[in-house]
Design a protein around this motif. Structure first.
Motif, PDB file in Angstrom:
ATOM      1  N   SER A  54       0.828  -1.213   0.000  1.00 40.33           N
ATOM      2  CA  SER A  54       0.000   0.000   0.000  1.00 40.33           C
ATOM      3  C   SER A  54       0.857   1.255   0.000  1.00 40.33           C
ATOM      4  N   SER A  55       1.960   1.222   0.730  1.00 41.09           N
ATOM      5  CA  SER A  55       2.836   2.393   0.749  1.00 41.09           C
ATOM      6  C   SER A  55       3.441   2.636  -0.624  1.00 41.09           C
ATOM      7  N   GLY A  56       3.773   1.565  -1.330  1.00 43.10           N
ATOM      8  CA  GLY A  56       4.290   1.714  -2.687  1.00 43.10           C
ATOM      9  C   GLY A  56       3.287   2.383  -3.604  1.00 43.10           C
ATOM     10  N   LEU A  57       2.017   2.035  -3.424  1.00 45.33           N
ATOM     11  CA  LEU A  57       0.967   2.682  -4.222  1.00 45.33           C
ATOM     12  C   LEU A  57       0.841   4.161  -3.867  1.00 45.33           C
ATOM     13  N   TYR A  58       0.930   4.474  -2.576  1.00 43.36           N
ATOM     14  CA  TYR A  58       0.840   5.876  -2.164  1.00 43.36           C
ATOM     15  C   TYR A  58       2.013   6.694  -2.695  1.00 43.36           C
ATOM     16  N   VAL A  59       3.204   6.110  -2.689  1.00 42.08           N
ATOM     17  CA  VAL A  59       4.365   6.826  -3.227  1.00 42.08           C
ATOM     18  C   VAL A  59       4.181   7.060  -4.716  1.00 42.08           C
ATOM     19  N   LEU A  64       2.863  10.955  -9.036  1.00 39.36           N
ATOM     20  CA  LEU A  64       2.028  11.315 -10.181  1.00 39.36           C
ATOM     21  C   LEU A  64       1.198  12.574  -9.929  1.00 39.36           C
ATOM     22  N   ASP A  65       0.969  12.892  -8.672  1.00 37.92           N
ATOM     23  CA  ASP A  65       0.163  14.054  -8.315  1.00 37.92           C
ATOM     24  C   ASP A  65       1.061  15.301  -8.271  1.00 37.92           C
ATOM     25  N   THR A  66       0.863  16.199  -9.205  1.00 36.27           N
ATOM     26  CA  THR A  66       1.735  17.380  -9.289  1.00 36.27           C
ATOM     27  C   THR A  66       1.268  18.532  -8.411  1.00 36.27           C
ATOM     28  N   GLU A  67       0.112  18.393  -7.773  1.00 42.23           N
ATOM     29  CA  GLU A  67      -0.373  19.446  -6.894  1.00 42.23           C
ATOM     30  C   GLU A  67       0.237  19.265  -5.505  1.00 42.23           C
ATOM     31  N   ARG A  68       0.842  20.302  -4.991  1.00 42.21           N
ATOM     32  CA  ARG A  68       1.510  20.234  -3.696  1.00 42.21           C
ATOM     33  C   ARG A  68       0.522  20.305  -2.529  1.00 42.21           C
ATOM     34  N   ALA A  69      -0.719  20.661  -2.817  1.00 46.59           N
ATOM     35  CA  ALA A  69      -1.704  20.832  -1.751  1.00 46.59           C
ATOM     36  C   ALA A  69      -1.969  19.521  -1.002  1.00 46.59           C
ATOM     37  N   ARG A  70      -1.847  18.381  -1.698  1.00 41.53           N
ATOM     38  CA  ARG A  70      -2.148  17.097  -1.054  1.00 41.53           C
ATOM     39  C   ARG A  70      -0.915  16.441  -0.431  1.00 41.53           C
ATOM     40  N   ASP A  71       0.223  17.084  -0.516  1.00 40.52           N
ATOM     41  CA  ASP A  71       1.459  16.504   0.022  1.00 40.52           C
ATOM     42  C   ASP A  71       1.355  16.137   1.506  1.00 40.52           C
ATOM     43  N   PRO A  72       0.783  17.003   2.365  1.00 40.35           N
ATOM     44  CA  PRO A  72       0.668  16.623   3.784  1.00 40.35           C
ATOM     45  C   PRO A  72      -0.169  15.355   3.989  1.00 40.35           C
ATOM     46  N   GLU A  73      -1.203  15.180   3.161  1.00 35.08           N
ATOM     47  CA  GLU A  73      -2.031  13.977   3.279  1.00 35.08           C
ATOM     48  C   GLU A  73      -1.222  12.728   2.934  1.00 35.08           C
ATOM     49  N   TYR A  74      -0.438  12.803   1.844  1.00 31.69           N
ATOM     50  CA  TYR A  74       0.417  11.677   1.475  1.00 31.69           C
ATOM     51  C   TYR A  74       1.443  11.389   2.571  1.00 31.69           C
ATOM     52  N   LEU A  75       2.045  12.441   3.077  1.00 39.01           N
ATOM     53  CA  LEU A  75       3.047  12.288   4.121  1.00 39.01           C
ATOM     54  C   LEU A  75       2.442  11.656   5.373  1.00 39.01           C
ATOM     55  N   ARG A  76       1.250  12.096   5.744  1.00 34.15           N
ATOM     56  CA  ARG A  76       0.561  11.560   6.924  1.00 34.15           C
ATOM     57  C   ARG A  76       0.232  10.067   6.727  1.00 34.15           C
TER      58      ARG A  76
END
Length: 196
Positions: A54-59, A64-76
């Motif tokens: 699952s972590s591999g999929l999130y990475v 692939l997501d070029t918007e930085r707004a969702r970066d904290p969600e991915y990091l969390r």
């Protein structure tokens, strides 16, 4: 004489019943412990594999997501996967029955720590870096480390299965000995009954 013989026969039957009950209980308890231990290791390995995949999929999604707004969600989410996998690793090490399994678990822990630490630089990349370096990073860093961790998990699973097989053979040997003792006790009881 007949009364003593009958009393002896009853005592032998009672002894046989008590021994049978005790040995049956011992074998049952050991078999239950063996199955529980195998299931515990297997469940933790499945959970560990799930977190890593699952972590591999999130990475991949993050890259692939070029918007930085969702970066904290991915990091969390990745931090949660990391925390869960390391806690699962602690649980796995605790339930492994052999020293060899614990050694392999230590190797798996090292491999997982390398896998998780490989993600740390990603969250400082710009959108342009994600686009230009993302695919190469996945191929060079994430996939090989994930495969190494999964190979170690498979080795632990193989060891767990081998341990189950060897302990099952030992239980089978104990059961065969128990049956032979029970037959001997039965023949002794019959001989005493005929003598009486």
């Amino acid at each position: 004489v007949a009364a003593c013989g009958l009393a002896g026969l009853l005592a032998l039957i009672l002894f046989a019943g008590l021994v049978t009950d005790q040995r049956t209980q011992e074998i049952y308890v050991r078999l239950e412990q063996l199955n529980t231990q195998h299931r515990d290791v297997d469940a933790r390995l499945r959970r560990l594999r799930s977190d890593v995949h699952s972590s591999g999929l999130y990475v991949r999604d993050y890259l692939l997501d070029t918007e930085r707004a969702r970066d904290p969600e991915y990091l969390r989410q990745l931090a949660a996967f990391r925390s869960n996998s390391m806690a699962t690793m602690e649980d796995l090490t605790a339930v492994l029955p052999t020293a060899q399994g614990k050694t392999q678990a230590a190797s798996l822990r090292t491999s997982l720590e390398a896998y998780w630490s490989a993600f740390e630089p990603l969250f400082y990349w710009t959108s342009a870096e994600k686009i230009s370096r993302g695919a190469a990073f996945l191929r060079a860093e994430v996939i090989p480390r994930r495969e190494t961790a999964m190979a170690l998990a498979r080795e632990i699973e193989s060891l767990n299965n081998a341990t189950l097989d060897s302990q099952s053979l030992e239980l089978t040997r104990q059961y065969d000995t128990y049956r032979a003792d029970l037959r001997s006790l039965l023949w002794q009881t019959i001989a005493l009954g005929v003598l009486v």
